[in-house]
Design a protein around this motif. Structure first.
Motif, mmCIF file in Angstrom:
data_model
loop_
_atom_site.group_PDB
_atom_site.id
_atom_site.type_symbol
_atom_site.label_atom_id
_atom_site.label_comp_id
_atom_site.label_asym_id
_atom_site.label_seq_id
_atom_site.Cartn_x
_atom_site.Cartn_y
_atom_site.Cartn_z
ATOM 1 N N VAL A 277 2.300 19.190 -9.847
ATOM 2 C CA VAL A 277 2.305 18.119 -8.847
ATOM 3 C C VAL A 277 2.896 16.856 -9.468
ATOM 4 O O VAL A 277 2.253 16.189 -10.281
ATOM 5 C CB VAL A 277 0.864 17.841 -8.351
ATOM 6 C CG1 VAL A 277 0.874 16.736 -7.316
ATOM 7 C CG2 VAL A 277 0.226 19.115 -7.813
ATOM 8 N N PRO A 278 4.143 16.500 -9.087
ATOM 9 C CA PRO A 278 4.725 15.270 -9.618
ATOM 10 C C PRO A 278 4.070 14.048 -8.973
ATOM 11 O O PRO A 278 3.732 14.054 -7.795
ATOM 12 C CB PRO A 278 6.200 15.370 -9.248
ATOM 13 C CG PRO A 278 6.311 16.442 -8.235
ATOM 14 C CD PRO A 278 5.077 17.259 -8.262
ATOM 15 N N VAL A 279 3.891 13.023 -9.781
ATOM 16 C CA VAL A 279 3.308 11.766 -9.313
ATOM 17 C C VAL A 279 4.331 10.661 -9.592
ATOM 18 O O VAL A 279 4.758 10.488 -10.736
ATOM 19 C CB VAL A 279 1.980 11.460 -10.043
ATOM 20 C CG1 VAL A 279 1.441 10.102 -9.644
ATOM 21 C CG2 VAL A 279 0.967 12.563 -9.798
ATOM 22 N N PHE A 280 4.697 9.934 -8.554
ATOM 23 C CA PHE A 280 5.578 8.778 -8.693
ATOM 24 C C PHE A 280 4.803 7.563 -8.183
ATOM 25 O O PHE A 280 4.661 7.377 -6.974
ATOM 26 C CB PHE A 280 6.890 8.988 -7.922
ATOM 27 C CG PHE A 280 7.842 9.903 -8.640
ATOM 28 C CD1 PHE A 280 8.836 9.387 -9.455
ATOM 29 C CD2 PHE A 280 7.717 11.284 -8.529
ATOM 30 C CE1 PHE A 280 9.699 10.227 -10.141
ATOM 31 C CE2 PHE A 280 8.577 12.130 -9.214
ATOM 32 C CZ PHE A 280 9.570 11.602 -10.021
ATOM 33 N N PRO A 281 4.262 6.774 -9.110
ATOM 34 C CA PRO A 281 3.388 5.675 -8.699
ATOM 35 C C PRO A 281 4.100 4.578 -7.910
ATOM 36 O O PRO A 281 3.463 3.807 -7.199
ATOM 37 C CB PRO A 281 2.840 5.117 -10.012
ATOM 38 C CG PRO A 281 3.491 5.842 -11.109
ATOM 39 C CD PRO A 281 4.357 6.905 -10.539
ATOM 40 N N GLY A 282 5.413 4.492 -8.015
ATOM 41 C CA GLY A 282 6.153 3.455 -7.319
ATOM 42 C C GLY A 282 6.085 2.124 -8.057
ATOM 43 O O GLY A 282 5.455 1.991 -9.099
ATOM 44 N N ASN A 283 6.756 1.142 -7.490
ATOM 45 C CA ASN A 283 6.750 -0.214 -8.048
ATOM 46 C C ASN A 283 7.026 -1.192 -6.910
ATOM 47 O O ASN A 283 6.969 -0.812 -5.734
ATOM 48 C CB ASN A 283 7.766 -0.336 -9.194
ATOM 49 C CG ASN A 283 9.184 0.018 -8.786
ATOM 50 O OD1 ASN A 283 9.610 -0.266 -7.657
ATOM 51 N ND2 ASN A 283 9.925 0.640 -9.690
ATOM 52 N N ASP A 284 7.355 -2.409 -7.239
ATOM 53 C CA ASP A 284 7.594 -3.427 -6.202
ATOM 54 C C ASP A 284 8.788 -3.088 -5.309
ATOM 55 O O ASP A 284 8.877 -3.587 -4.178
ATOM 56 C CB ASP A 284 7.832 -4.802 -6.843
ATOM 57 C CG ASP A 284 6.567 -5.355 -7.487
ATOM 58 O OD1 ASP A 284 5.463 -4.873 -7.135
ATOM 59 O OD2 ASP A 284 6.688 -6.247 -8.349
ATOM 60 N N ASN A 285 9.692 -2.244 -5.792
ATOM 61 C CA ASN A 285 10.913 -1.957 -5.039
ATOM 62 C C ASN A 285 11.017 -0.521 -4.521
ATOM 63 O O ASN A 285 11.915 -0.221 -3.734
ATOM 64 C CB ASN A 285 12.129 -2.262 -5.908
ATOM 65 C CG ASN A 285 12.163 -3.716 -6.338
ATOM 66 O OD1 ASN A 285 12.029 -4.606 -5.504
ATOM 67 N ND2 ASN A 285 12.321 -3.956 -7.616
ATOM 68 N N ILE A 286 10.127 0.378 -4.999
ATOM 69 C CA ILE A 286 10.173 1.793 -4.583
ATOM 70 C C ILE A 286 8.762 2.212 -4.186
ATOM 71 O O ILE A 286 7.803 1.997 -4.942
ATOM 72 C CB ILE A 286 10.690 2.694 -5.723
ATOM 73 C CG1 ILE A 286 12.099 2.265 -6.156
ATOM 74 C CG2 ILE A 286 10.708 4.164 -5.287
ATOM 75 C CD1 ILE A 286 12.602 2.987 -7.402
ATOM 76 N N ALA A 287 8.626 2.822 -3.010
ATOM 77 C CA ALA A 287 7.315 3.274 -2.536
ATOM 78 C C ALA A 287 6.764 4.362 -3.459
ATOM 79 O O ALA A 287 7.516 5.049 -4.156
ATOM 80 C CB ALA A 287 7.434 3.800 -1.107
ATOM 81 N N SER A 288 5.459 4.530 -3.434
ATOM 82 C CA SER A 288 4.842 5.566 -4.271
ATOM 83 C C SER A 288 5.083 6.952 -3.666
ATOM 84 O O SER A 288 5.243 7.106 -2.456
ATOM 85 C CB SER A 288 3.341 5.310 -4.427
ATOM 86 O OG SER A 288 2.703 5.367 -3.172
ATOM 87 N N ASN A 289 5.095 7.948 -4.560
ATOM 88 C CA ASN A 289 5.249 9.367 -4.218
ATOM 89 C C ASN A 289 6.551 9.703 -3.492
ATOM 90 O O ASN A 289 6.615 10.664 -2.724
ATOM 91 C CB ASN A 289 4.037 9.876 -3.442
ATOM 92 C CG ASN A 289 2.804 9.849 -4.322
ATOM 93 O OD1 ASN A 289 2.874 10.220 -5.496
ATOM 94 N ND2 ASN A 289 1.697 9.383 -3.784
ATOM 95 N N VAL A 290 7.571 8.906 -3.739
ATOM 96 C CA VAL A 290 8.934 9.249 -3.319
ATOM 97 C C VAL A 290 9.824 9.006 -4.524
ATOM 98 O O VAL A 290 9.430 8.346 -5.486
ATOM 99 C CB VAL A 290 9.419 8.397 -2.115
ATOM 100 C CG1 VAL A 290 8.580 8.664 -0.891
ATOM 101 C CG2 VAL A 290 9.459 6.917 -2.459
ATOM 102 N N ILE A 291 11.031 9.545 -4.444
ATOM 103 C CA ILE A 291 11.951 9.344 -5.562
ATOM 104 C C ILE A 291 13.214 8.670 -5.053
ATOM 105 O O ILE A 291 13.688 8.956 -3.945
ATOM 106 C CB ILE A 291 12.248 10.678 -6.288
ATOM 107 C CG1 ILE A 291 12.995 10.414 -7.579
ATOM 108 C CG2 ILE A 291 12.953 11.649 -5.393
ATOM 109 C CD1 ILE A 291 12.965 11.560 -8.543
ATOM 110 N N ALA A 292 13.695 7.756 -5.848
ATOM 111 C CA ALA A 292 14.930 7.022 -5.567
ATOM 112 C C ALA A 292 15.578 6.748 -6.922
ATOM 113 O O ALA A 292 14.930 6.908 -7.963
ATOM 114 C CB ALA A 292 14.602 5.720 -4.830
#
Length: 199
Positions: A66-81
């Protein structure tokens, strides 16, 4: 009468020969023995679990990563950009293993991934110090010795969408195009190899 005596002598000699064979056979039979038996030795256990799934009959652990992408001020959490950083965890349980072995973990973008610039950047073993890769997607490996009595290992692997102009394979147009395909996903390929260490 001579013939009669001869016949009796031949019969008597034949009976003595049969008795001799019987007694000789009995004598040797006392010293010849045949035995059967079996020796039972327990077969070593080889039942490693990865994220609570046994490797015995389950070679695909996709649902357990299960990948976890916590996000930051510019990218939402649990998505990849582009530039997004995240991680996935691998919990190994070696409780039911009776041999020394080596593990090797390789991570790369899957060939069906909409994002080919998805890369592994480093890892942490058992909440230790982060080890950053010199180059992306380096092999993670170690040997677990039976004498060390290690029962488990936790590995956190860090991943990101590489958007560095010197190392990326996708340009900005390809980055944008990857988001326009319906149901497009960034897919990591995680390969775990477990090999017994021979004498």
């Amino acid at each position: 009468m001579k013939n009669y005596t001869k016949i009796i002598f031949i019969v008597f000699a034949f009976l003595i020969l049969i008795l001799l064979i019987f007694f000789i056979r009995q004598t040797y039979a006392k010293y010849i023995s045949s035995l059967d038996g079996s020796a039972s030795v327990t077969i070593s256990r080889w039942n490693i679990t990865v994220n609570n799934q046994s490797i015995k009959n389950n070679p695909d652990i996709s649902s357990k990563i299960v990948p976890v992408f916590p996000g930051n001020d510019n990218i939402a959490s649990n998505v990849i950009a582009p530039t997004a950083e995240g991680y996935f965890d691998l919990h190994f349980d070696f409780t039911n293993v009776d041999v020394s072995f080596k593990y090797e973990i390789s991570v790369s973008a899957d060939e069906t991934s909409a994002v080919s610039d998805l890369v592994a950047t480093g890892y942490i073993v058992d909440n230790g110090t982060r080890i950053d890769f010199t180059n992306f997607n380096e092999l993670i490996s170690d040997t677990i010795s039976l004498n060390d009595n290690i029962q488990s290992r936790d590995i956190r692997v860090f991943v990101m969408w590489d958007d560095n102009s010197e190392t990326q394979t996708m340009d900005n147009i390809a980055d944008t195009t990857s988001t326009m395909v319906n149901n497009s996903n960034a897919i990591l390929k995680v390969t775990i190899s477990l090999t017994q260490i021979a004498n």
